[in-house]
Scaffold this active site. Structure first.
Site, short mmCIF file in Angstrom:
data_model
loop_
_atom_site.label_atom_id
_atom_site.label_comp_id
_atom_site.label_asym_id
_atom_site.label_seq_id
_atom_site.Cartn_x
_atom_site.Cartn_y
_atom_site.Cartn_z
N LYS A 244 0.60 -1.40 0.17
CA LYS A 244 0.03 0.08 0.00
C LYS A 244 1.00 1.34 -0.13
CE LYS A 244 -3.69 0.13 2.48
NZ LYS A 244 -4.81 0.23 3.64
N LYS B 191 3.44 -3.84 10.61
CA LYS B 191 2.15 -4.02 11.37
C LYS B 191 2.22 -4.59 12.71
CE LYS B 191 -2.22 -3.35 10.21
NZ LYS B 191 -2.82 -2.50 9.11
N SER C 30 -1.54 10.06 7.40
CA SER C 30 -0.47 9.76 8.26
C SER C 30 0.90 10.31 7.93
CB SER C 30 -0.26 8.35 8.67
OG SER C 30 -1.36 7.98 9.57
P1 NAD Z 1 -14.83 0.82 12.86
O1 NAD Z 1 -14.78 -0.14 13.91
O2 NAD Z 1 -14.92 2.36 13.14
O3 NAD Z 1 -16.48 0.47 11.84
C1 NAD Z 1 -16.84 -0.74 11.42
C2 NAD Z 1 -18.07 -0.57 10.96
O4 NAD Z 1 -18.48 -1.84 10.46
C3 NAD Z 1 -19.19 -0.39 12.32
O5 NAD Z 1 -20.10 0.47 11.63
C4 NAD Z 1 -19.79 -1.84 12.59
O6 NAD Z 1 -20.94 -1.78 12.93
C5 NAD Z 1 -19.62 -2.41 10.98
N1 NAD Z 1 -19.86 -3.82 11.03
C6 NAD Z 1 -18.91 -4.48 11.68
N2 NAD Z 1 -18.92 -5.87 11.42
C7 NAD Z 1 -19.96 -5.90 10.43
C8 NAD Z 1 -20.79 -6.73 9.71
N3 NAD Z 1 -20.52 -8.16 9.80
N4 NAD Z 1 -21.85 -6.25 8.48
C9 NAD Z 1 -21.81 -5.03 8.25
N5 NAD Z 1 -21.35 -4.12 9.11
C10 NAD Z 1 -20.46 -4.35 10.20
O7 NAD Z 1 -13.84 0.36 11.95
P2 NAD Z 1 -13.28 1.29 10.54
O8 NAD Z 1 -11.95 2.17 11.25
O9 NAD Z 1 -14.35 2.00 10.06
O10 NAD Z 1 -12.68 0.21 9.59
C11 NAD Z 1 -13.53 -0.31 8.80
C12 NAD Z 1 -12.49 -1.12 7.93
O11 NAD Z 1 -11.65 -0.27 7.11
C13 NAD Z 1 -11.66 -2.30 8.28
O12 NAD Z 1 -11.41 -3.46 7.69
C14 NAD Z 1 -10.18 -1.48 8.52
O13 NAD Z 1 -8.90 -2.20 8.53
C15 NAD Z 1 -10.22 -0.73 7.32
N6 NAD Z 1 -9.46 0.53 7.41
C16 NAD Z 1 -9.63 1.51 8.10
C17 NAD Z 1 -8.89 2.61 8.11
C18 NAD Z 1 -9.25 3.86 8.93
O14 NAD Z 1 -8.59 4.66 8.71
N7 NAD Z 1 -10.10 3.76 9.89
C19 NAD Z 1 -7.92 2.79 7.00
C20 NAD Z 1 -7.56 1.80 6.12
C21 NAD Z 1 -8.66 0.67 6.37
#
Ligand code: NAD
Length: 424
Positions: free
Chosen positions: A95, A107, A353
């Protein structure tokens, strides 16, 4: 292979191998990138509130440093193991390279369910982990950030602990810190903002525009809510949203401010309490609504071989990491569905970041507007470059996916750096 299914690491290695062949790179490139440079395993003793001592297991994987310091998040989850952490670190190497950042990949992880800890226990664990990895990290060595189960508050504890060890403040050693402690206010929406930009550019290329297109978003957390917000801001119509409590469908357009309010009133999850539209308690239903663009932004492996035929979107933009399995991707690709892969679509977070790190290294800051402008420009250039290369490679070899092309572009940068360094 885990019980007949390909593990995340095996799948990553499979795409890496295909991409090394596709890009015509020497086989040694695969041999180097298929293994991490260094793995640190740590034990973290934490005094719990009841007086008992619990020893938690953690890791820090430093995957590859050809392009710069190791960079990647820290995951607090009961499901992590070393193999998953290695796969995630490899993903970060790719990435960071794909997005033109001067970073290698790393990581970290701690095997714990953070929701079961009190605030005091969480702070002691976070400080304990920072102490355990302190000998191997540093602001120009290895720069962690949050991931699943960690957040800006945890970064604040960790940067404080590391600074105490050093005896002076080291703001740039962790990123995505709170704005009160050397963070940037744009970080909160950076990933979702980037996902919406990727969706817009891909839709303009493959669906003839973005204005008025119907978008569905799974996940209403950090990524999903901002991906939805900026999709609407850029002119699309968000007709479906979901979180773990269920899915909401509203062909007239979901009231995103109201959805956010309702979810926040229920402690961060609770889209099912949204008072309008059609609702179901199935959080997967949103994947099958009739829409143009689907943004899975919740968890991994939600689009699989057993449900992929119900997906109706023509364009999928991966907000989450690994939401589409290898088998499902093949079926979608054969049908002509375009998938903008996670390492491109959700890179807004790590790009932000990087900007924060640059600010911190110089003890300088950009205001929010300036930061957002820089962020947008980097993301737009990266997505356009990926699509352009995808178009070229697709015309040369049938069936190539955008994910494979993203891997090729990433490996190309790492390969050139390794070659000129004399590693090959
Ligand atoms: P988060 O915990 O803030 O939000 C996750 C959301 O998904 C919540 O609304 C939760 O209720 C929902 N959820 C969980 N399980 C579910 C399911 N089975 N079906 C439907 N909804 C479900 O997490 P986030 O930070 O938003 O991260 C989400 C994804 O994005 C992850 O895969 C994470 O690795 C990826 N990601 C996040 C970031 C970041 O900056 N936060 C950056 C790159 C990638």
């Amino acid at each position: 292979m885990v019980s007949g299914r390909v593990s995340y690491l095996e799948w990553m290695l499979q795409v890496l191998k295909e991409s090394v062949e596709l890009g015509g790179f020497p086989e040694e490139v695969y041999h180097i990138l298929s293994k991490p440079e260094r793995v640190l395993m740590v034990s973290i003793p934490v005094k719990m509130d009841n007086g008992k001592l619990v020893v938690f297991e953690g890791y820090r994987v430093q995957h590859n440093s050809a392009l710069g310091p190791y960079k990647g998040g820290i995951r607090f989850s009961p499901e992590v193991d070393l193999e998953t952490d290695i796969a995630l670190a490899l993903g970060m190497t790719l990435k960071n390279a794909l997005n033109g950042l001067p970073y290698g990949g790393g990581k970290g992880a701690v095997k714990v369910d953070p929701l079961k800890l009190s605030p005091g226990e969480l702070e002691r664990l976070s400080r304990g982990y920072a102490r355990a990895i302190a000998p191997l990290i540093g602001d120009v060595i290895d720069i962690p950030a949050p991931d699943v189960g960690t957040n800006p508050q945890i970064m604040a504890w960790m940067v404080d602990e590391y600074s105490r060890i050093k005896g002076y403040n080291v703001p740039a050693v962790f990123t995505a810190k709170p704005p009160e402690l050397w963070g940037n206010p744009a970080r909160i929406y950076a990933t979702g903002f980037g996902v919406a930009i990727a969706a817009k550019i891909a839709a303009e290329k493959y669906l003839g525009g973005f204005e008025g297109l119907r978008v569905c978003v799974q996940g209403y957390g950090n990524v999903g809510r901002w991906a939805a917000y900026y999709s609407k801001y850029f002119g699309a119509k968000v007709i479906g949203v979901a979180d773990i409590t269920g899915s909401v469908y509203d062909p007239e357009g979901v009231d995103l401010d109201l959805a956010r309010k309702v979810v926040d009133e229920h402690g961060g999850v609770g889209i099912i309490y949204y008072p309008k539209g059609q609702k179901t308690e199935d959080p997967s239903a949103v994947l099958y609504f009739d829409c143009d663009i689907l943004i899975p932004a919740a968890v991994e492996n939600v689009i699989r071989e057993d449900n992929v035929n119900k997906v109706r979107a023509k364009l999928i933009v991966e907000g989450a990491n690994g939401p589409t399995t290898a088998g499902a991707e093949k079926i979608l690709s054969d049908k002509g569905v375009v998938i903008v892969p996670d390492i491109a679509a959700n890179a807004g977070g790590v790009i932000m970041s990087y900007l924060e790190w640059v600010e911190n290294l110089q003890w300088y800051w950009w205001d929010e507007e300036e930061t957002r402008r820089r962020l947008q420009s980097i993301i737009e250039n990266n997505i356009k470059r990926l699509i352009s290369r995808y178009e070229t490679m697709k015309s040369e070899k049938k069936g190539v996916t955008m994910r494979q092309v993203a891997f090729v572009l990433a490996v190309e940068r790492i390969y050139k750096a390794m070659k000129v360094r004399g590693w090959l």
